[in-house]
Design a protein around this motif. Structure first.
Motif, PDB file in Angstrom:
ATOM      1  N   ALA A 194     -21.510 -21.910   4.351  1.00  0.00           N
ATOM      2  CA  ALA A 194     -20.987 -20.632   3.847  1.00  0.00           C
ATOM      3  C   ALA A 194     -19.609 -20.396   4.453  1.00  0.00           C
ATOM      4  O   ALA A 194     -19.351 -20.766   5.595  1.00  0.00           O
ATOM      5  CB  ALA A 194     -21.922 -19.486   4.227  1.00  0.00           C
ATOM      6  N   ASN A 195     -18.728 -19.785   3.672  1.00  0.00           N
ATOM      7  CA  ASN A 195     -17.430 -19.405   4.217  1.00  0.00           C
ATOM      8  C   ASN A 195     -16.929 -18.162   3.511  1.00  0.00           C
ATOM      9  O   ASN A 195     -17.507 -17.707   2.543  1.00  0.00           O
ATOM     10  CB  ASN A 195     -16.416 -20.555   4.135  1.00  0.00           C
ATOM     11  CG  ASN A 195     -15.922 -20.804   2.723  1.00  0.00           C
ATOM     12  OD1 ASN A 195     -16.592 -20.491   1.755  1.00  0.00           O
ATOM     13  ND2 ASN A 195     -14.751 -21.383   2.611  1.00  0.00           N
ATOM     14  N   ASP A 246     -16.161 -13.249  13.112  1.00  0.00           N
ATOM     15  CA  ASP A 246     -16.827 -13.046  14.396  1.00  0.00           C
ATOM     16  C   ASP A 246     -18.298 -13.428  14.264  1.00  0.00           C
ATOM     17  O   ASP A 246     -18.734 -13.889  13.200  1.00  0.00           O
ATOM     18  CB  ASP A 246     -16.688 -11.597  14.857  1.00  0.00           C
ATOM     19  CG  ASP A 246     -17.171 -10.573  13.841  1.00  0.00           C
ATOM     20  OD1 ASP A 246     -18.010 -10.906  12.977  1.00  0.00           O
ATOM     21  OD2 ASP A 246     -16.716  -9.425  13.900  1.00  0.00           O
ATOM     22  N   GLU A 247     -19.043 -13.230  15.335  1.00  0.00           N
ATOM     23  CA  GLU A 247     -20.454 -13.595  15.341  1.00  0.00           C
ATOM     24  C   GLU A 247     -21.261 -12.791  14.327  1.00  0.00           C
ATOM     25  O   GLU A 247     -22.169 -13.324  13.677  1.00  0.00           O
ATOM     26  CB  GLU A 247     -21.044 -13.379  16.746  1.00  0.00           C
ATOM     27  CG  GLU A 247     -20.404 -14.222  17.821  1.00  0.00           C
ATOM     28  CD  GLU A 247     -19.184 -13.578  18.480  1.00  0.00           C
ATOM     29  OE1 GLU A 247     -18.618 -12.594  17.941  1.00  0.00           O
ATOM     30  OE2 GLU A 247     -18.775 -14.087  19.542  1.00  0.00           O
ATOM     31  N   ILE A 248     -20.930 -11.537  14.173  1.00  0.00           N
ATOM     32  CA  ILE A 248     -21.680 -10.662  13.258  1.00  0.00           C
ATOM     33  C   ILE A 248     -21.482 -11.090  11.811  1.00  0.00           C
ATOM     34  O   ILE A 248     -22.452 -11.229  11.054  1.00  0.00           O
ATOM     35  CB  ILE A 248     -21.268  -9.185  13.465  1.00  0.00           C
ATOM     36  CG1 ILE A 248     -21.692  -8.726  14.863  1.00  0.00           C
ATOM     37  CG2 ILE A 248     -21.871  -8.292  12.385  1.00  0.00           C
ATOM     38  CD1 ILE A 248     -21.101  -7.407  15.284  1.00  0.00           C
ATOM     39  N   SER A 249     -20.245 -11.341  11.413  1.00  0.00           N
ATOM     40  CA  SER A 249     -20.003 -11.756  10.025  1.00  0.00           C
ATOM     41  C   SER A 249     -20.588 -13.145   9.767  1.00  0.00           C
ATOM     42  O   SER A 249     -21.056 -13.425   8.656  1.00  0.00           O
ATOM     43  CB  SER A 249     -18.512 -11.709   9.680  1.00  0.00           C
ATOM     44  OG  SER A 249     -17.749 -12.512  10.559  1.00  0.00           O
ATOM     45  N   ALA A 250     -20.621 -13.997  10.783  1.00  0.00           N
ATOM     46  CA  ALA A 250     -21.242 -15.317  10.620  1.00  0.00           C
ATOM     47  C   ALA A 250     -22.750 -15.180  10.418  1.00  0.00           C
ATOM     48  O   ALA A 250     -23.330 -15.807   9.528  1.00  0.00           O
ATOM     49  CB  ALA A 250     -20.945 -16.195  11.833  1.00  0.00           C
ATOM     50  N   ALA A 280     -27.524 -15.232   6.852  1.00  0.00           N
ATOM     51  CA  ALA A 280     -28.702 -14.529   6.356  1.00  0.00           C
ATOM     52  C   ALA A 280     -28.635 -14.319   4.847  1.00  0.00           C
ATOM     53  O   ALA A 280     -29.637 -14.481   4.146  1.00  0.00           O
ATOM     54  CB  ALA A 280     -28.845 -13.186   7.076  1.00  0.00           C
ATOM     55  N   ALA A 281     -27.473 -13.963   4.352  1.00  0.00           N
ATOM     56  CA  ALA A 281     -27.329 -13.677   2.919  1.00  0.00           C
ATOM     57  C   ALA A 281     -27.382 -14.935   2.060  1.00  0.00           C
ATOM     58  O   ALA A 281     -27.858 -14.899   0.925  1.00  0.00           O
ATOM     59  CB  ALA A 281     -26.013 -12.938   2.662  1.00  0.00           C
ATOM     60  N   VAL A 289     -21.699 -22.154   8.900  1.00  0.00           N
ATOM     61  CA  VAL A 289     -20.555 -21.391   8.404  1.00  0.00           C
ATOM     62  C   VAL A 289     -19.264 -22.137   8.713  1.00  0.00           C
ATOM     63  O   VAL A 289     -19.205 -22.930   9.653  1.00  0.00           O
ATOM     64  CB  VAL A 289     -20.473 -19.970   9.009  1.00  0.00           C
ATOM     65  CG1 VAL A 289     -21.652 -19.121   8.605  1.00  0.00           C
ATOM     66  CG2 VAL A 289     -20.321 -20.013  10.512  1.00  0.00           C
ATOM     67  N   MET A 290     -18.264 -21.871   7.913  1.00  0.00           N
ATOM     68  CA  MET A 290     -16.935 -22.422   8.114  1.00  0.00           C
ATOM     69  C   MET A 290     -16.001 -21.254   8.411  1.00  0.00           C
ATOM     70  O   MET A 290     -16.043 -20.240   7.711  1.00  0.00           O
ATOM     71  CB  MET A 290     -16.466 -23.140   6.846  1.00  0.00           C
ATOM     72  CG  MET A 290     -15.124 -23.792   6.974  1.00  0.00           C
ATOM     73  SD  MET A 290     -14.507 -24.551   5.440  1.00  0.00           S
ATOM     74  CE  MET A 290     -15.958 -25.230   4.699  1.00  0.00           C
ATOM     75  N   ILE A 291     -15.209 -21.399   9.441  1.00  0.00           N
ATOM     76  CA  ILE A 291     -14.284 -20.333   9.822  1.00  0.00           C
ATOM     77  C   ILE A 291     -12.867 -20.820   9.547  1.00  0.00           C
ATOM     78  O   ILE A 291     -12.465 -21.867  10.040  1.00  0.00           O
ATOM     79  CB  ILE A 291     -14.449 -19.956  11.303  1.00  0.00           C
ATOM     80  CG1 ILE A 291     -15.891 -19.503  11.562  1.00  0.00           C
ATOM     81  CG2 ILE A 291     -13.452 -18.864  11.686  1.00  0.00           C
ATOM     82  CD1 ILE A 291     -16.207 -19.275  13.016  1.00  0.00           C
TER      83      ILE A 291
END
Length: 123
Positions: free
Chosen positions: A3-4, A9-13, A18-19, A25-27
Motif C-alpha cells: 500500500a502507498n 508516520d506510523e499512524i497513517s501506515a 488495516a484498510a 507500505v511504501m513511503i
C-alpha cells in the motif's frame, strides 16, 4: 501487495495496512527530509527498536554528508542544483527560518553552504 499514498508516520501506515489488507507500505514523499522515517514506521509496526533520529550536530553532519556526496557524484554545478531540493526538505523538517533557508538554497560557495547547514540544523 504494498500500500502507498500519504504514508507520513506510523499512524497513517497502520491505517493503510488495516484498510487495504496489504502486506506492507511504501513511503515516498513522507520521507522527504526524514530519511529515518521508514525505519521508524517499521519499528512501530513490528515492535523493533526505533532508529536514532539525528538532531543538532549529528543532523548537520548527515545533511552535510549528503550535500558533499551529491557534489562529488554530480559535479559542482549539477550537484548544487540537485542538492537544493534535498536541502530544502531537510530544512522544512527542521523548521528552519525562511531567511536562513533561502540563504542555504541560494549560496553558491560550498564551504559557506556547509556553515549555513550547520546553523540551520542547530538553530
Amino acid at each position: 501487495v504494498i500500500a502507498n499514498g500519504d504514508i507520513t508516520d506510523e499512524i497513517s501506515a497502520a491505517r493503510a495496512l488495516a484498510a487495504s489488507g496489504a502486506d506492507g507500505v511504501m513511503i515516498g514523499r513522507g520521507a522527504r527530509g526524514k530519511p529515518w522515517l521508514p525505519a521508524q514506521v517499521m519499528a512501530a509496526l513490528s515492535a523493533a527498536n526505533a532508529p536514532d533520529v539525528p538532531a543538532g550536530h549529528a543532523l548537520a553532519e548527515m545533511v552535510t554528508g549528503h550535500y558533499e556526496a551529491m557534489l562529488s557524484f554530480y559535479g559542482w554545478d549539477l550537484g548544487r542544483k540537485n542538492a537544493r531540493k534535498h536541502l530544502g526538505w531537510y530544512m522544512d523538517a527542521a523548521a528552519t527560518p525562511p531567511g536562513l533557508r533561502r540563504a542555504v538554497l541560494t549560496e553558491p560557495d560550498p564551504e559557506r553552504v556547509r556553515r549555513l547547514i550547520e546553523e540551520a540544523m542547530i538553530s
